[in-house]
Design a protein around this motif. Structure first.
Motif, short mmCIF file in Angstrom:
data_model
loop_
_atom_site.label_atom_id
_atom_site.label_comp_id
_atom_site.label_asym_id
_atom_site.label_seq_id
_atom_site.Cartn_x
_atom_site.Cartn_y
_atom_site.Cartn_z
N ASP A 110 -6.14 1.47 -7.77
CA ASP A 110 -5.97 2.90 -7.57
C ASP A 110 -7.34 3.53 -7.32
O ASP A 110 -8.30 3.27 -8.07
CB ASP A 110 -5.32 3.52 -8.83
N VAL A 146 0.84 -1.19 0.00
CA VAL A 146 0.00 0.00 0.00
C VAL A 146 0.88 1.24 0.00
O VAL A 146 1.80 1.37 0.82
CB VAL A 146 -0.94 0.01 1.22
N ALA A 178 -2.68 0.40 -4.19
CA ALA A 178 -2.26 -0.90 -3.65
C ALA A 178 -1.82 -1.78 -4.81
O ALA A 178 -2.51 -1.88 -5.82
CB ALA A 178 -3.39 -1.57 -2.88
N GLU A 190 -2.92 6.06 -1.96
CA GLU A 190 -4.19 5.65 -2.53
C GLU A 190 -4.03 4.54 -3.56
O GLU A 190 -4.93 4.28 -4.36
CB GLU A 190 -4.90 6.86 -3.16
N ASN A 202 -7.33 6.34 3.05
CA ASN A 202 -6.27 7.33 2.80
C ASN A 202 -6.79 8.44 1.88
O ASN A 202 -6.44 9.62 2.08
CB ASN A 202 -5.06 6.67 2.16
N ILE A 227 -6.67 2.05 1.29
CA ILE A 227 -6.37 3.10 0.30
C ILE A 227 -7.57 4.04 0.12
O ILE A 227 -7.39 5.23 -0.15
CB ILE A 227 -5.93 2.50 -1.05
#
Length: 304
Positions: free
Chosen positions: A249, A195, A200, A198, A298, A295
């Motif tokens: 994403d 990660v 992974a 944003e 985030n 993500i």
């Protein structure tokens, strides 16, 4: 067996249909078309299903609802198909208002449950979109176009409406059968996700079973919230374990998008099995859901 068709115009329409579904821009309904409010229904389990193996496009025992027409459609409800439902657009030109009760989509080669109980009023000259489960394919060796009808309870008893737009069910049949073939051919294993804000990244190892067909993976797709991209494509899975490098994403993390979608994450693949027509299949991403939640969180933190 993967169900395919050679009709090029059908194939073009199908590819366009799925690309539009993915971004949620399939054409909306006019102001004179009502849609039942979605209750985010869940299809009944397999133990609640009733087999429709012997159904045809018409059942002589059920009278046709004269003056009413129906068509299977996809509207801007982009997640409807993922929940196992499809819209039937009914036009009422019977000369009378209709009180519609229980309804069920009945299609050749599909095992279909009844729609969740709901009563709808449809005025004469009006149009409504009814959400109904489309069911599960019974026999993947079938290679004939699907025929379908809607059976429903109206004021004066049970009636049926033959349906157009059944090429949508042809595509659902093809994709369900492709999923069955894909699941039987390979075993996916997820590595540890990395990660970064944003984004992974994760490697998915696809291990073919003995005698598995050659599978060509052409592309990957995600959802409205989180996009999916393959680092390399196409990827060919043949005889030995093959690594699929995948990047997730965040596309959107605003409250509206997060409240609207019912399918937050996905790893959808467009695959060709033994050189057949490309179809969409899905890999279960349960092993990395926590990473995808991270993500998105985030993104929310960076965009309060």
């Amino acid at each position: 067996m993967v169900v395919t068709r050679d009709d090029s115009s059908y194939s073009a329409r199908r590819r366009l249909m799925w690309s539009l579904v993915a971004v949620g821009v399939i054409g909306g309904c006019g102001s004179d078309i009502a849609s039942e409010p979605s209750a985010n229904p869940t299809p009944p389990t397999s133990t609640e299903r009733t087999s429709t193996t012997t159904t045809t496009a018409a059942d002589d025992a059920v009278p046709v609802l004269t003056g009413a027409t129906g068509e299977l459609i996809i509207t801007r409800q982009r997640d409807l198909l993922d929940r196992g439902f499809i819209n039937v657009q009914i036009v009422n030109d019977t000369g009378d208002d209709l009180l519609i009760g229980d309804r069920r989509l009945i299609s050749t080669n599909f095992d279909t449950p009844a729609a969740p109980p709901r009563t709808s009023t449809l005025g004469d000259g009006r149009t409504v979109n009814l959400q109904v489960p489309y069911g599960t394919v019974i026999d993947c060796s079938a290679d004939t176009p699907v025929e379908s009808r809607l059976e429903l309870e109206v004021d004066d008893g049970r009636r049926q409406i033959p349906l157009t737009g059944t090429d949508l069910l042809d595509q659902i049949q093809a994709e369900q059968c492709a999923q069955v073939a894909f699941d039987a051919a390979v075993e996916p294993t997820f590595g540890d996700a990395v990660v970064d804000g944003e984004v992974a990244s994760v490697d998915v190892v696809l291990t073919p079973v003995d005698g598995a067909p050659v599978i060509t993976i052409e592309r990957g797709d995600g959802t409205v919230l989180v996009g999916t991209e393959l680092v390399e494509q196409p990827v060919v899975v043949d005889k030995s374990p093959t690594t699929l490098a995948v990047v997730f994403d965040v596309n959107r993390c605003d409250p509206h998008a997060m409240a609207e979608v019912t399918k937050r994450y996905a790893l959808d693949l467009t695959v060709s099995i033994e050189g057949g027509e490309p179809q969409r299949v899905e890999i279960d991403i349960a092993p990395i859901v926590d990473d995808l939640e991270t993500i998105v969180a985030n993104c929310r933190a960076a965009n309060p």
